[in-house]
Design an enzyme around this catalytic site. Structure first.
Site, PDB file in Angstrom:
ATOM      1  CE  LYS A   1      47.974  48.326  36.852  1.00  0.00           C
ATOM      2  NZ  LYS A   1      47.283  48.726  38.086  1.00  0.00           N
TER       3      LYS A   1
ATOM      4  CE1 TYR B   1      50.114  53.075  34.988  1.00  0.00           C
ATOM      5  CE2 TYR B   1      49.928  51.906  37.067  1.00  0.00           C
ATOM      6  CZ  TYR B   1      49.330  52.487  35.970  1.00  0.00           C
ATOM      7  OH  TYR B   1      47.976  52.481  35.837  1.00  0.00           O
TER       8      TYR B   1
HETATM    9  P1  NAD Z   1      37.756  47.181  42.535  1.00  0.00           P
HETATM   10  O1  NAD Z   1      37.862  46.244  43.671  1.00  0.00           O
HETATM   11  O2  NAD Z   1      37.314  48.572  42.817  1.00  0.00           O
HETATM   12  O3  NAD Z   1      36.837  46.587  41.388  1.00  0.00           O
HETATM   13  C1  NAD Z   1      36.925  45.246  40.974  1.00  0.00           C
HETATM   14  C2  NAD Z   1      35.563  44.807  40.465  1.00  0.00           C
HETATM   15  O4  NAD Z   1      35.633  43.427  40.080  1.00  0.00           O
HETATM   16  C3  NAD Z   1      34.461  44.927  41.518  1.00  0.00           C
HETATM   17  O5  NAD Z   1      33.322  45.508  40.944  1.00  0.00           O
HETATM   18  C4  NAD Z   1      34.192  43.489  41.916  1.00  0.00           C
HETATM   19  O6  NAD Z   1      32.846  43.289  42.309  1.00  0.00           O
HETATM   20  C5  NAD Z   1      34.491  42.766  40.624  1.00  0.00           C
HETATM   21  N1  NAD Z   1      34.767  41.345  40.805  1.00  0.00           N
HETATM   22  C6  NAD Z   1      34.357  40.377  39.958  1.00  0.00           C
HETATM   23  N2  NAD Z   1      34.708  39.174  40.409  1.00  0.00           N
HETATM   24  C7  NAD Z   1      35.335  39.355  41.573  1.00  0.00           C
HETATM   25  C8  NAD Z   1      35.923  38.482  42.517  1.00  0.00           C
HETATM   26  N3  NAD Z   1      35.915  37.154  42.347  1.00  0.00           N
HETATM   27  N4  NAD Z   1      36.510  39.006  43.608  1.00  0.00           N
HETATM   28  C9  NAD Z   1      36.550  40.343  43.779  1.00  0.00           C
HETATM   29  N5  NAD Z   1      36.006  41.243  42.921  1.00  0.00           N
HETATM   30  C10 NAD Z   1      35.396  40.746  41.830  1.00  0.00           C
HETATM   31  O7  NAD Z   1      39.215  47.222  41.851  1.00  0.00           O
HETATM   32  P2  NAD Z   1      39.759  48.310  40.826  1.00  0.00           P
HETATM   33  O8  NAD Z   1      40.584  49.296  41.550  1.00  0.00           O
HETATM   34  O9  NAD Z   1      38.655  48.824  39.991  1.00  0.00           O
HETATM   35  O10 NAD Z   1      40.782  47.427  39.943  1.00  0.00           O
HETATM   36  C11 NAD Z   1      40.295  46.567  38.936  1.00  0.00           C
HETATM   37  C12 NAD Z   1      41.390  46.350  37.884  1.00  0.00           C
HETATM   38  O11 NAD Z   1      41.709  47.620  37.305  1.00  0.00           O
HETATM   39  C13 NAD Z   1      42.703  45.811  38.444  1.00  0.00           C
HETATM   40  O12 NAD Z   1      43.285  44.917  37.531  1.00  0.00           O
HETATM   41  C14 NAD Z   1      43.586  47.040  38.593  1.00  0.00           C
HETATM   42  O13 NAD Z   1      44.978  46.759  38.463  1.00  0.00           O
HETATM   43  C15 NAD Z   1      43.104  47.896  37.434  1.00  0.00           C
HETATM   44  N6  NAD Z   1      43.269  49.338  37.696  1.00  0.00           N
HETATM   45  C16 NAD Z   1      43.887  50.086  36.754  1.00  0.00           C
HETATM   46  C17 NAD Z   1      44.073  51.429  36.970  1.00  0.00           C
HETATM   47  C18 NAD Z   1      44.735  52.274  35.917  1.00  0.00           C
HETATM   48  O14 NAD Z   1      45.017  53.425  36.179  1.00  0.00           O
HETATM   49  N7  NAD Z   1      44.969  51.747  34.727  1.00  0.00           N
HETATM   50  C19 NAD Z   1      43.638  52.024  38.156  1.00  0.00           C
HETATM   51  C20 NAD Z   1      42.982  51.227  39.082  1.00  0.00           C
HETATM   52  C21 NAD Z   1      42.791  49.874  38.847  1.00  0.00           C
END
Ligand code: NAD
Length: 371
Positions: A137, A222
């Site tokens: 999401k 949420y």
């Molecule tokens: P994050 O920044 O920790 O991870 C994102 C990943 O995507 C990184 O490994 C990054 O290298 C990669 N990536 C690939 N292409 C990229 C680009 N062009 N620019 C930047 N990063 C790039 O973020 P996160 O917290 O892991 O969030 C990722 C997704 O997961 C989001 O959509 C977020 O809403 C979702 N999320 C969901 C929950 C949940 O509880 N369901 C919790 C956290 C995050």
């Protein structure tokens, strides 16, 4: 305790149900060795960031889903994760060759955990490779993109699910059960909040091109999704208001939004989301016979709840373990789709679009057009 990372680190301390069920019944009982079922859903993770790390750890306790592949643009991450999770080289991809996954019979589903605005492109790529898709999401930047993603998955004949982990969480399941069983009576009001104080001013979450929007996109969904499962209805109108206490940091994206959802029964859900403060996480649904209050309601927990009957005594679980086993069970055993399909993501995105439209129009009431 102010940053997103701190928020992410508030992982449930509880054991997953799989771990609980493998505990010996008495101290003298020899525990049964864990035997993996014959059929497992073989999953590749795409985007090896913070959330992917949480999912990968949680999957170590899964019975029906197993982590078998990786997609990342950073070779050093592939190396580290490969070692840590025993992933064969042949199951690793980067963003350029991810289409080749179509030739890999050992991967059934790709779980997309990249920044929000990349979900659309990545879902289309995975669908074109003929693999089932689980996407984090918010599903996309808007409803138009979401419709394209649903169409691409339908055309490819693959499943399309959203990482709406609360639908697998026991307190949330119990709330839905109570409402469906009529134990709350006629639903009269809903009051949901989800937000936190955002840290690093340079993170992608504050850049519109990667995040699509701010708090509303990230965690407001949420509160919105919760209003839909608390009422069991779909909103027919939306009003919304935005406030900004830090217009420099939140130059590109929304900081705090309150929004109201009007439902066909006449119920109004009053909801809020923020990137500006903590202690903002609650679902409160009030019926004419009873109520459920979950607080915390949407984070990794432990989720806590009370009802008109007293405290809710539901197990504390690792949400991602249950989500992955739940989705594997549905796909492998041809069970009916849960409320985490792309269509459910679309219902939310239609409302998110309306929230932003209402704000643009000074809080005007926006009627939801589902067409
Ligand atoms: P994050 O920044 O920790 O991870 C994102 C990943 O995507 C990184 O490994 C990054 O290298 C990669 N990536 C690939 N292409 C990229 C680009 N062009 N620019 C930047 N990063 C790039 O973020 P996160 O917290 O892991 O969030 C990722 C997704 O997961 C989001 O959509 C977020 O809403 C979702 N999320 C969901 C929950 C949940 O509880 N369901 C919790 C956290 C995050």
């Amino acid at each position: 305790m102010n940053s997103r990372r701190d928020f992410l680190q508030k992982v449930s301390l509880g054991l997953g149900v799989t771990a609980l069920s493998s505990l010996p019944a008495t101290a003298n009982t020899i525990p049964e060795p864990f035997v993996r079922p014959e059929k497992q859903l073989r999953v590749a993770l795409m985007g090896l960031g913070g959330y992917a790390g949480i999912v990968a750890e949680a999957m170590q306790n899964c019975k029906m889903a197993t982590l078998v592949g990786l997609v990342s643009g950073t070779p050093s991450k592939i190396d580290t994760w490969k070692q840590k999770y025993n992933i064969p080289e042949k199951n690793t991809y980067n963003y350029e060759n991810v289409g080749d996954i179509k030739n890999n019979p050992d991967i059934d589903m790709v779980y997309i955990t990249t920044p929000n605005s990349l979900h659309h492109k990545h879902v289309l790529q995975v669908a074109a490779a003929g693999k089932h898709v689980l996407c984090e999401k918010p599903v996309a930047d808007n409803a138009r993109q979401t419709r394209e993603m649903i169409a691409a998955c339908e055309k490819a004949g693959v499943k399309f699910y959203i990482g709406y982990r609360m639908h697998f969480e026991p307190h949330t399941r119990e709330l839905i059960r109570m409402r469906e069983a009529g134990e709350l009576g006629k639903i009269m009001h809903v009051n949901n909040y989800m937000g936190f104080k955002s840290g690093d001013p340079n993170q992608w979450r504050l850049k519109k091109a990667l995040a699509g929007g701010g708090a509303m996109m990230d965690v407001g969904v949420y509160a919105l999704n919760g209003a839909r499962y608390a009422t069991g209805e779909e909103p027919i109108w939306v009003t919304a208001q935005e406030s900004k206490t830090d217009p420099v940091k939140f130059k590109e994206v929304d900081e705090t939004i309150t929004f109201q959802l009007g439902f066909p029964s006449g119920v109004i859900a009053n909801c809020g989301t923020t990137y500006a403060f903590n202690n903002c996480e609650r679902l409160y649904v009030i019926g004419d016979k009873g109520f459920v209050e979950l607080s915390p309601a949407f984070g990794y927990g432990p989720i806590k709840g009370r009802t008109h009957l007293g405290p809710m005594n539901q197990p504390v679980v690792k949400h991602q373990t249950l989500q992955m086993d739940g989705i594997a069970d549905i796909i492998l055993n041809n069970k009916p789709d849960p409320n985490v399909t792309g269509q459910e993501g679309l219902k939310d995105m239609i409302v998110v679009d309306a929230v932003y439209e209402s704000i643009r129009k000074g809080g005007q009431k926006i009627f939801i057009n589902k067409a």
